[in-house]
Scaffold this motif. Structure first.
Motif, PDB file in Angstrom:
ATOM      1  N   SER A  23      49.434  -8.550  35.311  1.00  9.86           N
ATOM      2  CA  SER A  23      48.961  -7.051  34.750  1.00  9.86           C
ATOM      3  C   SER A  23      48.516  -6.277  35.954  1.00  9.86           C
ATOM      4  O   SER A  23      47.254  -7.065  36.520  1.00  9.86           O
ATOM      5  N   PRO A  24      48.913  -5.368  36.176  1.00 10.19           N
ATOM      6  CA  PRO A  24      48.147  -4.780  37.360  1.00 10.19           C
ATOM      7  C   PRO A  24      46.723  -3.992  37.046  1.00 10.19           C
ATOM      8  O   PRO A  24      46.619  -3.713  35.874  1.00 10.19           O
ATOM      9  N   SER A  25      45.817  -3.951  38.060  1.00  9.61           N
ATOM     10  CA  SER A  25      44.470  -3.422  37.539  1.00  9.61           C
ATOM     11  C   SER A  25      44.152  -2.256  38.213  1.00  9.61           C
ATOM     12  O   SER A  25      44.903  -1.877  39.396  1.00  9.61           O
ATOM     13  N   ASP A  26      43.704  -1.373  37.781  1.00  7.51           N
ATOM     14  CA  ASP A  26      43.342  -0.042  38.173  1.00  7.51           C
ATOM     15  C   ASP A  26      42.051   0.047  39.147  1.00  7.51           C
ATOM     16  O   ASP A  26      41.051   0.373  38.765  1.00  7.51           O
ATOM     17  N   ILE A  27      42.314  -0.522  40.402  1.00  5.81           N
ATOM     18  CA  ILE A  27      41.002  -0.763  41.132  1.00  5.81           C
ATOM     19  C   ILE A  27      40.377   0.435  41.377  1.00  5.81           C
ATOM     20  O   ILE A  27      39.317   0.192  41.423  1.00  5.81           O
ATOM     21  N   PRO A  28      40.712   1.645  41.617  1.00  8.64           N
ATOM     22  CA  PRO A  28      39.880   2.585  41.899  1.00  8.64           C
ATOM     23  C   PRO A  28      38.918   2.912  40.619  1.00  8.64           C
ATOM     24  O   PRO A  28      38.008   3.106  40.536  1.00  8.64           O
ATOM     25  N   LYS A  29      39.313   2.572  39.315  1.00  6.82           N
ATOM     26  CA  LYS A  29      38.313   2.655  38.151  1.00  6.82           C
ATOM     27  C   LYS A  29      37.421   1.441  38.401  1.00  6.82           C
ATOM     28  O   LYS A  29      36.138   1.920  38.007  1.00  6.82           O
ATOM     29  N   TYR A  30      37.408   0.382  39.073  1.00  5.46           N
ATOM     30  CA  TYR A  30      36.619  -0.575  39.184  1.00  5.46           C
ATOM     31  C   TYR A  30      35.741  -0.289  40.245  1.00  5.46           C
ATOM     32  O   TYR A  30      34.673  -0.737  40.818  1.00  5.46           O
ATOM     33  N   ASN A  31      36.062   0.289  41.408  1.00 11.11           N
ATOM     34  CA  ASN A  31      35.387   0.355  42.752  1.00 11.11           C
ATOM     35  C   ASN A  31      34.460   1.846  42.615  1.00 11.11           C
ATOM     36  O   ASN A  31      34.820   2.609  43.475  1.00 11.11           O
ATOM     37  N   GLN A  32      33.712   1.678  41.826  1.00  6.07           N
ATOM     38  CA  GLN A  32      32.780   2.783  41.542  1.00  6.07           C
ATOM     39  C   GLN A  32      31.235   2.177  41.561  1.00  6.07           C
ATOM     40  O   GLN A  32      31.093   1.120  40.981  1.00  6.07           O
ATOM     41  N   CYS A  33      30.473   3.045  42.125  1.00  3.74           N
ATOM     42  CA  CYS A  33      28.951   2.589  42.114  1.00  3.74           C
ATOM     43  C   CYS A  33      28.355   2.490  40.777  1.00  3.74           C
ATOM     44  O   CYS A  33      28.844   3.560  39.950  1.00  3.74           O
ATOM     45  N   ALA A  34      27.633   1.664  40.198  1.00  8.50           N
ATOM     46  CA  ALA A  34      27.224   1.706  39.141  1.00  8.50           C
ATOM     47  C   ALA A  34      26.071   2.906  39.071  1.00  8.50           C
ATOM     48  O   ALA A  34      25.440   3.360  39.906  1.00  8.50           O
ATOM     49  N   GLU A  35      25.611   3.142  37.905  1.00  6.38           N
ATOM     50  CA  GLU A  35      24.763   4.411  37.773  1.00  6.38           C
ATOM     51  C   GLU A  35      23.334   4.092  38.430  1.00  6.38           C
ATOM     52  O   GLU A  35      23.159   2.882  38.105  1.00  6.38           O
ATOM     53  N   PRO A  36      22.756   4.810  38.875  1.00  6.42           N
ATOM     54  CA  PRO A  36      21.149   4.381  39.793  1.00  6.42           C
ATOM     55  C   PRO A  36      20.463   3.993  38.620  1.00  6.42           C
ATOM     56  O   PRO A  36      20.145   4.442  37.624  1.00  6.42           O
ATOM     57  N   ARG A  37      19.812   2.636  38.992  1.00  8.81           N
ATOM     58  CA  ARG A  37      18.712   2.167  38.012  1.00  8.81           C
ATOM     59  C   ARG A  37      17.535   1.469  38.861  1.00  8.81           C
ATOM     60  O   ARG A  37      17.898   1.494  40.248  1.00  8.81           O
ATOM     61  N   GLU A  38      16.551   1.307  38.525  1.00  6.07           N
ATOM     62  CA  GLU A  38      15.206   0.825  38.866  1.00  6.07           C
ATOM     63  C   GLU A  38      15.716  -0.710  39.125  1.00  6.07           C
ATOM     64  O   GLU A  38      16.527  -1.212  38.480  1.00  6.07           O
ATOM     65  N   ILE A  39      14.741  -1.290  40.023  1.00  7.10           N
ATOM     66  CA  ILE A  39      14.858  -2.846  40.275  1.00  7.10           C
ATOM     67  C   ILE A  39      14.786  -3.460  39.103  1.00  7.10           C
ATOM     68  O   ILE A  39      13.956  -3.235  38.206  1.00  7.10           O
ATOM     69  N   GLY A  40      15.960  -4.632  38.810  1.00  6.23           N
ATOM     70  CA  GLY A  40      15.688  -5.291  37.391  1.00  6.23           C
ATOM     71  C   GLY A  40      17.078  -6.018  37.268  1.00  6.23           C
ATOM     72  O   GLY A  40      17.977  -5.639  38.297  1.00  6.23           O
ATOM     73  N   ASP A  41      17.138  -6.704  36.155  1.00  5.73           N
ATOM     74  CA  ASP A  41      18.299  -7.348  35.772  1.00  5.73           C
ATOM     75  C   ASP A  41      18.677  -6.612  34.504  1.00  5.73           C
ATOM     76  O   ASP A  41      17.860  -6.220  33.544  1.00  5.73           O
ATOM     77  N   TYR A  42      20.256  -6.205  34.396  1.00  2.25           N
ATOM     78  CA  TYR A  42      20.551  -5.333  33.260  1.00  2.25           C
ATOM     79  C   TYR A  42      21.727  -6.164  32.610  1.00  2.25           C
ATOM     80  O   TYR A  42      22.868  -6.334  33.430  1.00  2.25           O
ATOM     81  N   ASN A  43      21.640  -6.757  31.412  1.00  2.00           N
ATOM     82  CA  ASN A  43      22.763  -7.433  30.752  1.00  2.00           C
ATOM     83  C   ASN A  43      23.461  -6.635  29.820  1.00  2.00           C
ATOM     84  O   ASN A  43      22.674  -5.706  29.049  1.00  2.00           O
ATOM     85  N   PHE A  44      24.879  -6.777  29.959  1.00  2.00           N
ATOM     86  CA  PHE A  44      25.745  -6.123  28.757  1.00  2.00           C
ATOM     87  C   PHE A  44      26.567  -7.051  28.399  1.00  2.00           C
ATOM     88  O   PHE A  44      26.968  -8.264  29.050  1.00  2.00           O
ATOM     89  N   ASP A  45      27.358  -6.749  27.323  1.00  2.00           N
ATOM     90  CA  ASP A  45      28.212  -7.701  26.701  1.00  2.00           C
ATOM     91  C   ASP A  45      29.309  -7.969  27.494  1.00  2.00           C
ATOM     92  O   ASP A  45      29.782  -9.048  27.939  1.00  2.00           O
TER      93      ASP A  45
END
Length: 153
Positions: A23-45
């Motif tokens: 299955s092809p991946s939509d690489i531009p969709k994944y090649n995005q900077c994360a939303e700015p956050r302060e120093i730390g670790d952020y867990n998501f499902d």
């Protein structure tokens, strides 16, 4: 009858594996900077984000993190260059080849109250809803390999 059910189950599993692998991946969709956050670790499902202060220049960190990530088995860079703000890597699982994407980017000074650039690693899965902590372990492993080049929160 049982033979047909078993054959159908095997066929279904193979079809899913082939779909995941090809299955092809939509690489531009994944090649995005994360939303700015302060120093730390952020867990998501579906992933994990680490934001770290650096003890070396942004330019030197780009080379160091690139070397560390590319040493990971079944990992390749799929988007971005060492000069671009977002660099995305794909790591595939050993058994079924599930793709996970990790995007490395940098927050510039004063984006979230920081005085110096910050390293951001956003790692997430492509298929499914829950990654069982794989992305978190991978990112923390990369940061451990960087050693004193980053500062833990």
């Amino acid at each position: 009858m049982l033979d047909y059910v078993i054959a159908l189950a095997i066929f279904a599993v193979l079809a899913v594996v082939i779909y995941i692998r090809l299955s092809p991946s939509d690489i531009p969709k994944y090649n995005q900077c994360a939303e700015p956050r302060e120093i730390g670790d952020y867990n998501f499902d579906a992933g994990f984000i680490a934001v770290r202060a650096m003890t070396i220049s942004e330019t030197d960190m780009r080379g160091a993190i690139n070397r560390v990530i590319l040493q990971t088995p079944r990992t390749r860079r799929v988007a971005g260059t060492l000069e671009s703000n977002a660099i995305t890597y794909e790591t595939r699982s050993l058994l079924f080849g599930f793709p996970d994407f990790a995007t490395v980017s940098f927050l510039q000074p004063r984006e979230v109250g920081n005085e110096t650039p910050l390293l951001v690693i956003d790692s997430r899965l492509r298929f499914g809803l829950y990654g069982m902590g794989v992305n978190r372990r991978r990112v923390l492993g990369w940061l451990e390999q960087l050693g004193p080049l980053t500062v833990a929160p």
